[in-house]
Design a protein around this motif. Structure first.
Motif, PDB file in Angstrom:
ATOM      1  N   ALA A 216      -5.271   4.015   7.304  1.00 48.91           N
ATOM      2  CA  ALA A 216      -4.899   2.882   6.446  1.00 48.91           C
ATOM      3  C   ALA A 216      -4.755   1.600   7.260  1.00 48.91           C
ATOM      4  N   LEU A 217      -4.096   1.696   8.406  1.00 46.55           N
ATOM      5  CA  LEU A 217      -3.931   0.501   9.230  1.00 46.55           C
ATOM      6  C   LEU A 217      -5.261   0.057   9.824  1.00 46.55           C
ATOM      7  N   GLY A 218      -6.133   1.012  10.100  1.00 45.47           N
ATOM      8  CA  GLY A 218      -7.460   0.643  10.587  1.00 45.47           C
ATOM      9  C   GLY A 218      -8.219  -0.181   9.572  1.00 45.47           C
ATOM     10  N   GLU A 219      -8.082   0.156   8.299  1.00 46.00           N
ATOM     11  CA  GLU A 219      -8.734  -0.624   7.247  1.00 46.00           C
ATOM     12  C   GLU A 219      -8.093  -2.003   7.108  1.00 46.00           C
ATOM     13  N   LEU A 220      -6.765  -2.045   7.134  1.00 53.14           N
ATOM     14  CA  LEU A 220      -6.077  -3.326   6.977  1.00 53.14           C
ATOM     15  C   LEU A 220      -6.349  -4.265   8.138  1.00 53.14           C
ATOM     16  N   ARG A 221      -6.517  -3.712   9.332  1.00 55.36           N
ATOM     17  CA  ARG A 221      -6.674  -4.520  10.541  1.00 55.36           C
ATOM     18  C   ARG A 221      -8.127  -4.611  11.003  1.00 55.36           C
ATOM     19  N   ARG A 222      -9.049  -4.200  10.132  1.00 51.70           N
ATOM     20  CA  ARG A 222     -10.455  -4.237  10.521  1.00 51.70           C
ATOM     21  C   ARG A 222     -10.861  -5.670  10.863  1.00 51.70           C
TER      22      ARG A 222
ATOM     23  N   SER B  83     -17.430 -11.791  11.716  1.00 52.99           N
ATOM     24  CA  SER B  83     -17.708 -12.923  12.600  1.00 52.99           C
ATOM     25  C   SER B  83     -16.671 -13.077  13.701  1.00 52.99           C
ATOM     26  N   GLY B  84     -15.630 -12.267  13.665  1.00 54.09           N
ATOM     27  CA  GLY B  84     -14.566 -12.410  14.646  1.00 54.09           C
ATOM     28  C   GLY B  84     -14.886 -11.700  15.932  1.00 54.09           C
ATOM     29  N   PRO B  85     -14.109 -11.961  16.973  1.00 56.74           N
ATOM     30  CA  PRO B  85     -14.341 -11.293  18.255  1.00 56.74           C
ATOM     31  C   PRO B  85     -14.081  -9.802  18.144  1.00 56.74           C
ATOM     32  N   ARG B  86     -14.786  -9.027  18.910  1.00 56.69           N
ATOM     33  CA  ARG B  86     -14.647  -7.572  18.848  1.00 56.69           C
ATOM     34  C   ARG B  86     -13.198  -7.169  19.155  1.00 56.69           C
ATOM     35  N   GLY B  87     -12.623  -6.348  18.243  1.00 58.80           N
ATOM     36  CA  GLY B  87     -11.252  -5.877  18.442  1.00 58.80           C
ATOM     37  C   GLY B  87     -10.192  -6.849  17.979  1.00 58.80           C
ATOM     38  N   ALA B  88     -10.569  -8.039  17.510  1.00 59.50           N
ATOM     39  CA  ALA B  88      -9.561  -9.004  17.069  1.00 59.50           C
ATOM     40  C   ALA B  88      -8.895  -8.508  15.793  1.00 59.50           C
ATOM     41  N   GLN B  89      -7.589  -8.698  15.672  1.00 61.68           N
ATOM     42  CA  GLN B  89      -6.851  -8.302  14.483  1.00 61.68           C
ATOM     43  C   GLN B  89      -6.728  -9.497  13.562  1.00 61.68           C
ATOM     44  N   GLN B  90      -7.140  -9.293  12.314  1.00 60.30           N
ATOM     45  CA  GLN B  90      -7.175 -10.383  11.357  1.00 60.30           C
ATOM     46  C   GLN B  90      -6.098 -10.169  10.296  1.00 60.30           C
TER      47      GLN B  90
ATOM     48  N   VAL C 270       0.849  -1.186   0.000  1.00 60.95           N
ATOM     49  CA  VAL C 270       0.000   0.000   0.000  1.00 60.95           C
ATOM     50  C   VAL C 270       0.887   1.239   0.000  1.00 60.95           C
ATOM     51  N   ARG C 271       0.677   2.125  -0.974  1.00 55.64           N
ATOM     52  CA  ARG C 271       1.440   3.370  -1.029  1.00 55.64           C
ATOM     53  C   ARG C 271       0.486   4.530  -0.775  1.00 55.64           C
ATOM     54  N   LEU C 272       0.670   5.207   0.341  1.00 48.62           N
ATOM     55  CA  LEU C 272      -0.191   6.323   0.714  1.00 48.62           C
ATOM     56  C   LEU C 272       0.303   7.617   0.064  1.00 48.62           C
ATOM     57  N   PRO C 273      -0.611   8.544  -0.250  1.00 46.66           N
ATOM     58  CA  PRO C 273      -0.188   9.826  -0.834  1.00 46.66           C
ATOM     59  C   PRO C 273       0.673  10.621   0.143  1.00 46.66           C
ATOM     60  N   VAL C 274       1.478  11.517  -0.411  1.00 45.23           N
ATOM     61  CA  VAL C 274       2.265  12.418   0.426  1.00 45.23           C
ATOM     62  C   VAL C 274       1.301  13.345   1.168  1.00 45.23           C
ATOM     63  N   PRO C 275       1.392  13.413   2.484  1.00 48.59           N
ATOM     64  CA  PRO C 275       0.445  14.243   3.249  1.00 48.59           C
ATOM     65  C   PRO C 275       0.835  15.715   3.180  1.00 48.59           C
ATOM     66  N   PRO C 276      -0.073  16.602   3.549  1.00 43.28           N
ATOM     67  CA  PRO C 276       0.246  18.033   3.521  1.00 43.28           C
ATOM     68  C   PRO C 276       1.131  18.480   4.681  1.00 43.28           C
ATOM     69  N   ASP C 277       1.198  17.673   5.736  1.00 40.70           N
ATOM     70  CA  ASP C 277       1.992  18.040   6.906  1.00 40.70           C
ATOM     71  C   ASP C 277       2.248  16.773   7.722  1.00 40.70           C
ATOM     72  N   PRO C 278       3.157  16.827   8.704  1.00 40.49           N
ATOM     73  CA  PRO C 278       3.456  15.630   9.496  1.00 40.49           C
ATOM     74  C   PRO C 278       2.236  15.058  10.203  1.00 40.49           C
ATOM     75  N   ALA C 279       1.368  15.910  10.725  1.00 37.51           N
ATOM     76  CA  ALA C 279       0.162  15.405  11.390  1.00 37.51           C
ATOM     77  C   ALA C 279      -0.714  14.645  10.411  1.00 37.51           C
ATOM     78  N   GLY C 280      -0.744  15.089   9.156  1.00 40.08           N
ATOM     79  CA  GLY C 280      -1.502  14.383   8.140  1.00 40.08           C
ATOM     80  C   GLY C 280      -0.962  12.997   7.877  1.00 40.08           C
ATOM     81  N   ALA C 281       0.353  12.827   7.999  1.00 38.47           N
ATOM     82  CA  ALA C 281       0.951  11.499   7.832  1.00 38.47           C
ATOM     83  C   ALA C 281       0.450  10.553   8.920  1.00 38.47           C
TER      84      ALA C 281
END
Length: 426
Positions: free
Chosen positions: A151-157, A161-168, A133-144
């Motif tokens: 992005a990690l939230g999407e990948l680790r959603r 059917s899994g337990p709440r909060g489980a990382q898949q 996954v290549r993320l766009p260059v952010p406008p500032d460090p906080a944007g990074a």
């Protein structure tokens, strides 16, 4: 009349050379540190001292081999200490940052997803597996930080059917630079590491451009891997290093198959037991002189007043950037705001002038060495050139840029000479 003779002056001890003095050619202004820094005296002296003893490493019982083996392993410890390596981390000597990151890419567990940003050097874009996954260059460090968190939230959603909060799913590695080789702007590594940790991901840091300018501490930053090059850290003897977690490295096939990487080789084709630890990925005769030179500079920097060195460099960098901003038709390239923290690297263009021709004229007429091109970061450099054209309302910018970079040994005279030359050329 009695003449009293003054006593002869007491002999003065010879001046002690600063180990962080850099070697250079009189009259030449080197402003290309970001590509390859000059050699520090500490590195040259360490190599000169060891050369008469040069012999095999890990492969002999003679005095030369024993001394060289000790020097090599001491170098490993010194570099590890300099980078804040944890007790169970591996310190693997490589050729350079590119080699180190390729080694890490080969060691990734099957199915690992790598997340990078579009502002990376090619060494941190190209080695990773397909599907990264290549993320766009952010406008500032906080944007990074926000972009990585999303992005990690999407990948680790978690699966429905899994337990709440489980990382898949398979492992995730975040790979990010600590300081841009194009603009010198610093990335928020510690904050990105906290985001990665919260999502159960690992993080690897390309520290090639930060380490010459500021301390890099693996443990303090809480990162998993750090890669850097000796030739950017005032030790241009062909060595780099990968420092980080042992488990992936010990589980991976050897980076090179050969002598030194094995604990046993039998008569049958597949009767091989590979070593664990750094030796697993250091087959063949190692670059002893490169490792020793790199360690010597690390030791010299560890003993130096890094805050004072940083302050002096920042003053010089401010002089350079303000001088460039005062020149008509010169535009600086940047990702973030003009006040974003950065190391001693500035990229810019001269409107209406081809960058390659400007660099050649600076060298031929003024004895000034700068870099021109896209700096092995083509996606980022092209984007920044487009943004500079839009920001300045210009249609006459060249397709490549110029880069001036400073460090140990750089002076106000060097900066002023570049500014005067650019004023004459523009």
């Amino acid at each position: 009349m009695t003449v009293t003779l003054a006593p002869p002056p007491a002999p003065q001890p010879p001046a002690v050379a600063d180990p962080l003095d850099v070697l250079g050619v009189p009259g030449q202004v080197n402003l290309d540190y970001a590509a390859t820094a000059p050699c520090a005296r500490a590195a040259a002296d360490a190599v000169a001292e060891l050369l008469p003893w040069y012999g095999s490493v890990h492969r002999g019982a003679g005095a030369l081999s024993r001394r060289c083996t000790l020097a090599y392993e001491r170098a490993r410890q010194t570099v590890g200490d300099f980078l804040g390596a944890r007790a169970d981390d591996h310190v693997v000597f490589t050729r350079n940052t590119t080699d180190a990151l390729n080694l890490l890419a080969r060691a990734l567990p099957a199915g690992t997803t790598v997340v990078t940003f579009g502002g990376e050097h090619h060494a941190n874009l190209l080695p990773w597996p397909r599907g990264s996954v290549r993320l766009p260059v952010p406008p500032d460090p906080a944007g990074a930080v926000r972009a990585l968190d999303a992005a990690l939230g999407e990948l680790r959603r978690p699966a429905p059917s899994g337990p709440r909060g489980a990382q898949q799913g398979p492992p995730v590695l975040v790979a990010v630079t600590a300081a841009s080789n194009v603009t010198g702007e610093r990335w928020p590594v510690a904050e990105l590491a906290r985001v990665a940790r919260r999502h159960g991901a690992r993080i690897a840091v390309d520290a090639a451009q930060l380490a010459p300018h500021a301390p890099v501490d693996v443990a303090a930053l809480d990162v998993d891997y750090v890669a850097l090059s000796g030739h950017k850290l005032y030790a241009p003897f062909g060595a780099g290093v990968l420092v980080g977690r042992a488990d992936w490295l010990d589980a991976a096939p050897p980076y090179l198959a050969g002598g030194g990487a094995t604990s046993h080789v039998g008569a049958a084709t597949h009767d091989v037991r590979w070593a664990t630890g750094p030796a697993r990925h250091e087959a063949g005769t190692p670059n002893l002189l490169g490792a020793v030179a790199l360690a010597a500079v690390c030791a010299a920097l560890a003993d130096a007043d890094r805050d004072a060195l940083h302050d002096a460099e920042q003053a010089l960098l401010t002089r350079l950037r303000e001088g460039l901003a005062a020149l008509p038709h010169v535009l600086e390239l940047r990702m973030f705001g003009p006040a974003a923290p950065r190391v001693g690297i500035v990229s810019f263009v001269v409107a209406g002038r081809d960058s390659t021709e400007v660099a050649a004229e600076l060298a031929a007429t003024y004895d000034i060495g700068v870099r021109d091109g896209l700096f092995c970061a083509h996606p980022l450099a092209r984007r920044l050139l487009d943004e500079a054209a839009a920001r300045g309302g210009r249609r006459d910018l060249p397709p490549t840029a110029l880069r001036a970079s400073i460090g140990l040994g750089s002076t106000t005279g060097h900066v002023d000479r570049l500014l005067a030359a650019l004023a004459a050329l523009a």
